[in-house]
Design an enzyme around this catalytic site. Sequence first.
Site, PDB file in Angstrom:
ATOM      1  N   ARG A 255     -77.028  23.611   7.315  1.00 24.53           N
ATOM      2  CA  ARG A 255     -76.563  23.348   5.956  1.00 24.53           C
ATOM      3  C   ARG A 255     -77.341  24.153   4.924  1.00 24.53           C
ATOM      4  NH1 ARG A 255     -73.501  19.028   4.751  1.00 24.53           N
ATOM      5  NH2 ARG A 255     -74.514  18.799   2.723  1.00 24.53           N
TER       6      ARG A 255
ATOM      7  N   ARG B 216     -80.904  33.792   2.299  1.00 24.99           N
ATOM      8  CA  ARG B 216     -80.296  34.969   1.682  1.00 24.99           C
ATOM      9  C   ARG B 216     -81.318  36.085   1.529  1.00 24.99           C
ATOM     10  NH1 ARG B 216     -78.231  30.989  -2.691  1.00 24.99           N
ATOM     11  NH2 ARG B 216     -76.327  30.151  -1.767  1.00 24.99           N
TER      12      ARG B 216
ATOM     13  N   ARG C  39     -79.864   6.713   7.600  1.00 33.63           N
ATOM     14  CA  ARG C  39     -81.022   6.824   6.731  1.00 33.63           C
ATOM     15  C   ARG C  39     -80.614   6.277   5.377  1.00 33.63           C
ATOM     16  NH1 ARG C  39     -86.025   6.894   7.877  1.00 33.63           N
ATOM     17  NH2 ARG C  39     -86.722   8.501   6.380  1.00 33.63           N
TER      18      ARG C  39
ATOM     19  N   ARG D 156     -87.760  14.291  -3.554  1.00 29.92           N
ATOM     20  CA  ARG D 156     -87.336  15.050  -4.731  1.00 29.92           C
ATOM     21  C   ARG D 156     -87.340  14.170  -5.970  1.00 29.92           C
ATOM     22  NH1 ARG D 156     -80.895  16.264  -3.566  1.00 29.92           N
ATOM     23  NH2 ARG D 156     -80.339  14.229  -2.735  1.00 29.92           N
TER      24      ARG D 156
ATOM     25  N   GLU E 247     -86.864  10.036  -5.410  1.00 32.51           N
ATOM     26  CA  GLU E 247     -86.044   9.654  -4.255  1.00 32.51           C
ATOM     27  C   GLU E 247     -86.919   9.517  -3.014  1.00 32.51           C
ATOM     28  OE1 GLU E 247     -82.673  11.878  -1.640  1.00 32.51           O
ATOM     29  OE2 GLU E 247     -82.278  11.744  -3.805  1.00 32.51           O
TER      30      GLU E 247
ATOM     31  N   TYR F 295     -71.402  12.694   7.201  1.00 27.98           N
ATOM     32  CA  TYR F 295     -72.083  13.091   5.972  1.00 27.98           C
ATOM     33  C   TYR F 295     -71.195  14.121   5.289  1.00 27.98           C
ATOM     34  CZ  TYR F 295     -75.528  15.020   2.770  1.00 27.98           C
ATOM     35  OH  TYR F 295     -76.170  15.457   1.639  1.00 27.98           O
TER      36      TYR F 295
ATOM     37  N   ASP G 195     -69.598  16.031   1.875  1.00 25.84           N
ATOM     38  CA  ASP G 195     -69.649  16.314   0.451  1.00 25.84           C
ATOM     39  C   ASP G 195     -68.400  15.716  -0.195  1.00 25.84           C
ATOM     40  OD1 ASP G 195     -72.054  17.739   0.499  1.00 25.84           O
ATOM     41  OD2 ASP G 195     -71.047  19.577   1.099  1.00 25.84           O
TER      42      ASP G 195
END
Length: 379
Positions: A173, A177, A251, A282, A307, A356, A358
Amino acid sequence: MKFCIVGAGIFGSTLARLIAEGLHAEVLLLDARDHVGGNCASYRDEITGIECHRHGSHIFHTSNAEVWNFLNRFTIFTNYQHKVFTRHAGAVYAMPINLLTINHFYGRDFTPNEAAAFLEQEKARDAVAEPANLEEKAVSLIGRPLYDAFIRDYTRKQWGKEPTAIAADVITRLPVRMNYNNNYFNDTWQGLPREGYHALFVNLLDHPNITLRLATPFAKVRGNLDKDCIIIYTGMLDALLEYKHGVLEWRSLRFEWETVPVQDYQGTSVMNYADRDVPYTRIHEFKHYHPERTKPFAYPASVICREYPHTFSRGDEAYYPVDNERNRMLYQRYLDEITASEPNLLVGGRLGAYRYWDMDKAVAHALDLFKTRLAGLPN
């Protein structure tokens, strides 16, 4: 009532709208929570006016034109482009790993070709021909030094397991680059609902055929539904069958909220914390999602949210399914039993599908389920 949808998240709300206007049928939409939107829900902070995401940051992005066009009927999206940074060993780096990250971390000034050649050497030192777990896969993608700095301890916190015990495909995921592009997503369209997620869901559910009942568990109304009522269930299948075969693993997350007396706390919407000695993964700072809202953005206080991932227990909110053989087999056992015993009950959504997803994938799933299973039903 011919249709009952359990769960007013993005999947259930999309399907309610499709049924209400596509089949001209009445839909009862239930949610055990006291708000619409599921994990995508937002609210305006009363003091600062900042639009806050209730369950962690949600940025809409998609390359699916059908999904994009459908949601644009109910909102106008801003041109927000998501960028993420991570703190490691007292420094801030751009994420996902890109040319800026590589040069900053190694103290170099590589060109794209030079960086690619350098990483090939880094990867070769610990190469595994067929990676069997997340650690081996990550090292094969970026080499051990970058893995140790940015992936290893963050993953331990996120999943509560050693990376060697996590499936290899989880790490795919995260893109890598060889240029300075630090846009987190690669999709064709990206943005946030201009008026916020709550307004998007209000518009989506604004139809005379939709009856919305919040703070209403499915068990409270199930016995009162007509026998031929078609139920679309978006909750956890093990809970629906009272955990008779065991508990599916997830989780969960805990959020620690704070209003801080500064105009800008961290300079960006999301800051990751890669090091093990920081207990959270985060910090979200929500005003950065809507800089066009000049008054909340300039307000001399900001809303932040730390979090903390933790192990799911019954009664917690479920966020990330634990994808392993045991859970896949257990989920299929529940699904097979429900399919055989309740032909009028369909399963969908992130919790129901044990995926999971999006947001755009959940909308696409609702569109597909409507077309393949519901569109041909008589009114």
